[in-house]
Design an enzyme around this catalytic site. Structure first.
Site, PDB file in Angstrom:
ATOM      1  N   GLN A 121      10.445   8.191  -5.379  1.00 16.53           N
ATOM      2  CA  GLN A 121       9.608   7.115  -5.917  1.00 16.53           C
ATOM      3  C   GLN A 121       8.484   6.743  -4.961  1.00 16.53           C
ATOM      4  O   GLN A 121       7.324   6.653  -5.359  1.00 16.53           O
ATOM      5  CB  GLN A 121      10.465   5.884  -6.213  1.00 16.53           C
ATOM      6  CG  GLN A 121       9.616   4.741  -6.740  1.00 16.53           C
ATOM      7  CD  GLN A 121      10.430   3.664  -7.417  1.00 16.53           C
ATOM      8  OE1 GLN A 121      11.657   3.722  -7.451  1.00 16.53           O
ATOM      9  NE2 GLN A 121       9.757   2.681  -7.964  1.00 16.53           N
ATOM     10  N   ASN A 157       0.033   0.559  -1.283  1.00 14.37           N
ATOM     11  CA  ASN A 157      -0.249   1.984  -1.411  1.00 14.37           C
ATOM     12  C   ASN A 157      -1.728   2.285  -1.278  1.00 14.37           C
ATOM     13  O   ASN A 157      -2.107   3.335  -0.776  1.00 14.37           O
ATOM     14  CB  ASN A 157       0.283   2.516  -2.746  1.00 14.37           C
ATOM     15  CG  ASN A 157       1.799   2.501  -2.782  1.00 14.37           C
ATOM     16  OD1 ASN A 157       2.440   2.371  -1.741  1.00 14.37           O
ATOM     17  ND2 ASN A 157       2.383   2.618  -3.948  1.00 14.37           N
ATOM     18  N   GLY A 182      17.449   7.908  -1.659  1.00 13.17           N
ATOM     19  CA  GLY A 182      18.233   9.132  -1.700  1.00 13.17           C
ATOM     20  C   GLY A 182      17.379  10.373  -1.860  1.00 13.17           C
ATOM     21  O   GLY A 182      17.573  11.371  -1.169  1.00 13.17           O
ATOM     22  N   THR A 183      16.396  10.296  -2.775  1.00 13.52           N
ATOM     23  CA  THR A 183      15.589  11.483  -3.064  1.00 13.52           C
ATOM     24  C   THR A 183      14.662  11.813  -1.908  1.00 13.52           C
ATOM     25  O   THR A 183      14.627  12.935  -1.424  1.00 13.52           O
ATOM     26  CB  THR A 183      14.763  11.275  -4.348  1.00 13.52           C
ATOM     27  OG1 THR A 183      15.631  10.830  -5.385  1.00 13.52           O
ATOM     28  CG2 THR A 183      14.112  12.563  -4.775  1.00 13.52           C
ATOM     29  N   ASN A 205       6.931  -0.804   5.092  1.00 15.77           N
ATOM     30  CA  ASN A 205       6.380  -1.721   4.097  1.00 15.77           C
ATOM     31  C   ASN A 205       6.133  -3.109   4.650  1.00 15.77           C
ATOM     32  O   ASN A 205       5.147  -3.747   4.338  1.00 15.77           O
ATOM     33  CB  ASN A 205       7.314  -1.814   2.893  1.00 15.77           C
ATOM     34  CG  ASN A 205       7.215  -0.585   2.024  1.00 15.77           C
ATOM     35  OD1 ASN A 205       6.184   0.077   2.006  1.00 15.77           O
ATOM     36  ND2 ASN A 205       8.278  -0.257   1.326  1.00 15.77           N
ATOM     37  N   GLU A 228      14.693  11.562 -10.835  1.00 21.06           N
ATOM     38  CA  GLU A 228      14.814  10.848 -12.110  1.00 21.06           C
ATOM     39  C   GLU A 228      13.425  10.711 -12.715  1.00 21.06           C
ATOM     40  O   GLU A 228      12.431  10.721 -11.998  1.00 21.06           O
ATOM     41  CB  GLU A 228      15.517   9.511 -11.921  1.00 21.06           C
ATOM     42  CG  GLU A 228      14.903   8.610 -10.890  1.00 21.06           C
ATOM     43  CD  GLU A 228      14.255   7.410 -11.516  1.00 21.06           C
ATOM     44  OE1 GLU A 228      14.796   6.898 -12.500  1.00 21.06           O
ATOM     45  OE2 GLU A 228      13.196   7.016 -11.031  1.00 21.06           O
ATOM     46  N   THR A 286      15.634  -2.467   0.771  1.00 16.25           N
ATOM     47  CA  THR A 286      15.769  -2.195  -0.663  1.00 16.25           C
ATOM     48  C   THR A 286      17.124  -1.585  -0.980  1.00 16.25           C
ATOM     49  O   THR A 286      17.470  -1.427  -2.135  1.00 16.25           O
ATOM     50  CB  THR A 286      14.687  -1.211  -1.140  1.00 16.25           C
ATOM     51  OG1 THR A 286      14.742  -0.057  -0.313  1.00 16.25           O
ATOM     52  CG2 THR A 286      13.317  -1.835  -1.030  1.00 16.25           C
ATOM     53  N   GLU A 315      -5.032  20.600  14.661  1.00 19.14           N
ATOM     54  CA  GLU A 315      -5.542  19.901  15.839  1.00 19.14           C
ATOM     55  C   GLU A 315      -4.769  18.619  16.108  1.00 19.14           C
ATOM     56  O   GLU A 315      -4.571  18.240  17.256  1.00 19.14           O
ATOM     57  CB  GLU A 315      -7.019  19.556  15.638  1.00 19.14           C
ATOM     58  CG  GLU A 315      -7.953  20.552  16.267  1.00 19.14           C
ATOM     59  CD  GLU A 315      -9.406  20.174  16.052  1.00 19.14           C
ATOM     60  OE1 GLU A 315      -9.851  19.198  16.656  1.00 19.14           O
ATOM     61  OE2 GLU A 315     -10.076  20.853  15.273  1.00 19.14           O
TER      62      GLU A 315
END
Length: 451
Positions: free
Chosen positions: A11, A228, A144-145, A206, A71, A179, A254
């Site tokens: 995500q 972001n 996890g991903t 974050n 997902e 989170t 470099e």
């Protein structure tokens, strides 16, 4: 051509990817459907954007990027979003069931099924390149991903493309904001693999970026989009030399050469200036020396760690916009005289500068002001060990009671992997300690041996 392939995992990786590609398209005048209007004669004199985009026969520009998640929801947002026509449908890969914040699911059970498909797509992109420089991997290590599949993919890339450099933009867990409960486990397990398989990893966090947006842009409750977009600016500055022409261009390899004194010590701090809202920018000068000082402020760091507590080993300053080498040299000279910015005693010069004439682009309706010049710093400092110390401490608290471990073991992991990863990170903390230690006391020992 020197192409770079972007890989967005999980995500966090996909959402940061959205912000980055939105910005890259704006910078190169590419429309959301991949077309480049004919009145934009940029393409004639400057085709450097081909490092990130490939051109089809129909004149469409397609990002050299892959989005993958276990997902579907996040990748579906890309499939239905503004830029849905930009990406090749095969470049958006999603599974059916997610990794559930579990490194073992991302790395062993579920990730294993999808990884060959991903590598196949990456292979296709790589075959389209004439001189692939390397990979930019975007992921977070708390979930996890990003942690599991990210580590697995990097391991496989090392095997398939051994010599290509791999730059990671890695979101690490924040000190206060969490989170997931098992973040420390995932981070430690994933970092264990990152140590081996990335060449440079830019650490983002974050909370640090929240504080930055809240303080400098006066946004009371920043959303992930705000964060972001700021990360997008950093990534854009770091890759600007690959995509535009300038006085001092900096290549992917470099960075590696200049920032990494020892292979394991490759986790870098980034900061960006000026982070300023349009109302304020109108009344400020923002000269080269001002923005150069700003990037060294502890408050502008994109990771919660205080560079004053450590020493710098190396530092790259990437300027863009209306900047001339004379100003840069003056600014760097001033910074070197500052007592707060300390370098290790074995790295006397320590600065690498890049200059790019393309001024920073901002997203219309975004929060950042349009400015004439900006600078992005990417530095290797011993202070980053604070981040690892913090995560290790949380890991120890949980692991001493073996809390939540059964979820990982149930997915086919062995308990020994936890302790192996934890020992590796303990060694990393030790490495940072030794690198920052005064080398003066070592000379004394050597003299004893000689006589």
């Amino acid at each position: 051509m020197r192409e770079a392939i972007c890989i967005h995992i999980g995500q966090a990786g996909c959402q940061v990817g959205n912000a980055c590609w939105e910005l890259f398209c704006l910078e190169h005048g590419i429309q959301p459907d991949g077309a480049m209007p004919s009145d934009k004669t940029i393409g004639v004199e400057d085709d450097a954007f081909n490092t990130f985009f490939s051109e089809t026969g129909a004149g469409k520009h397609v990002p050299r990027a892959v989005f993958l998640d276990l997902e579907p929801t996040v990748v579906d947002e890309v499939r239905t979003g503004t830029y849905r026509q930009l990406f090749h449908p095969e470049q958006l890969i999603s599974g059916k069931e997610d990794a559930a914040n579990n490194y073992a699911r991302g790395h062993y059970t579920i990730g294993k099924e999808i990884v060959d498909l991903c590598l196949d797509r990456i292979r296709k992109l790589a075959d389209n390149c004439t001189g692939l420089q390397g990979f930019l991997v975007y992921h977070a290590v708390g979930g996890g991903t990003g942690s599991g599949l990210g580590a697995l993919l990097l391991e496989r890339l090392s095997v398939d493309y051994g010599k290509k450099s791999k730059l990671g933009y890695t979101v690490y867990p924040s000190p206060q904001v969490s989170t997931a409960v098992v973040e420390p486990y995932n981070s430690v397990l994933s970092t264990h693999s990152l140590l081996e398989h990335t060449d440079v990893a830019a650490m983002l966090d974050n909370e640090a970026i929240y504080d930055l947006t809240r303080r400098n842009l006066d946004i009371e409750r920043p959303t992930y989009t705000n964060l972001n977009r700021l990360i997008g600016q950093v990534v854009s500055s770091l890759t600007a030399s690959l995509r535009f022409d300038g006085a001092l261009n900096v290549d992917l390899t470099e960075f590696q050469t200049n920032l990494v004194p020892y292979p394991r010590i490759h986790f870098v701090l980034t900061s960006y200036a000026p982070v300023i809202s349009a109302e304020k920018a109108y009344h400020e000068q923002l000269s080269v020396s001002e923005i150069s000082n700003a990037v060294f402020e502890p408050a502008s760091m994109m990771t919660k760690c205080d560079p004053r507590h450590g020493k710098y080993m190396a530092c790259c300053l990437m300027y863009r916009g209306d900047v001339v080498p004379k100003d840069v040299n003056a600014a760097v000279a001033t910074i070197k005289t500052k007592r707060t910015i300390q370098f290790v005693d074995w790295s006397p010069t320590g600065f690498k500068c890049g200059i790019n004439y393309q001024p920073p682009t901002v997203v219309p309706g975004g929060d950042l002001a349009k400015v004439q010049r900006a600078v992005c710093m990417i530095a290797n400092s011993t202070a980053i060990a604070e981040v690892f110390a913090r995560i290790d401490h949380k890991f120890d608290l949980m692991y001493s009671k073996r809390a939540f471990v059964h979820w990982y073991v149930g997915e086919g992991m062995e308990e020994g992997e936890f302790s192996e990863a934890r020992e590796d990170l303990a060694a990393l903390e030790k490495d940072y300690e030794e690198v920052g230690a005064e080398s003066a006391d070592m000379d004394g020992e050597e003299d004893v041996e000689e006589y």
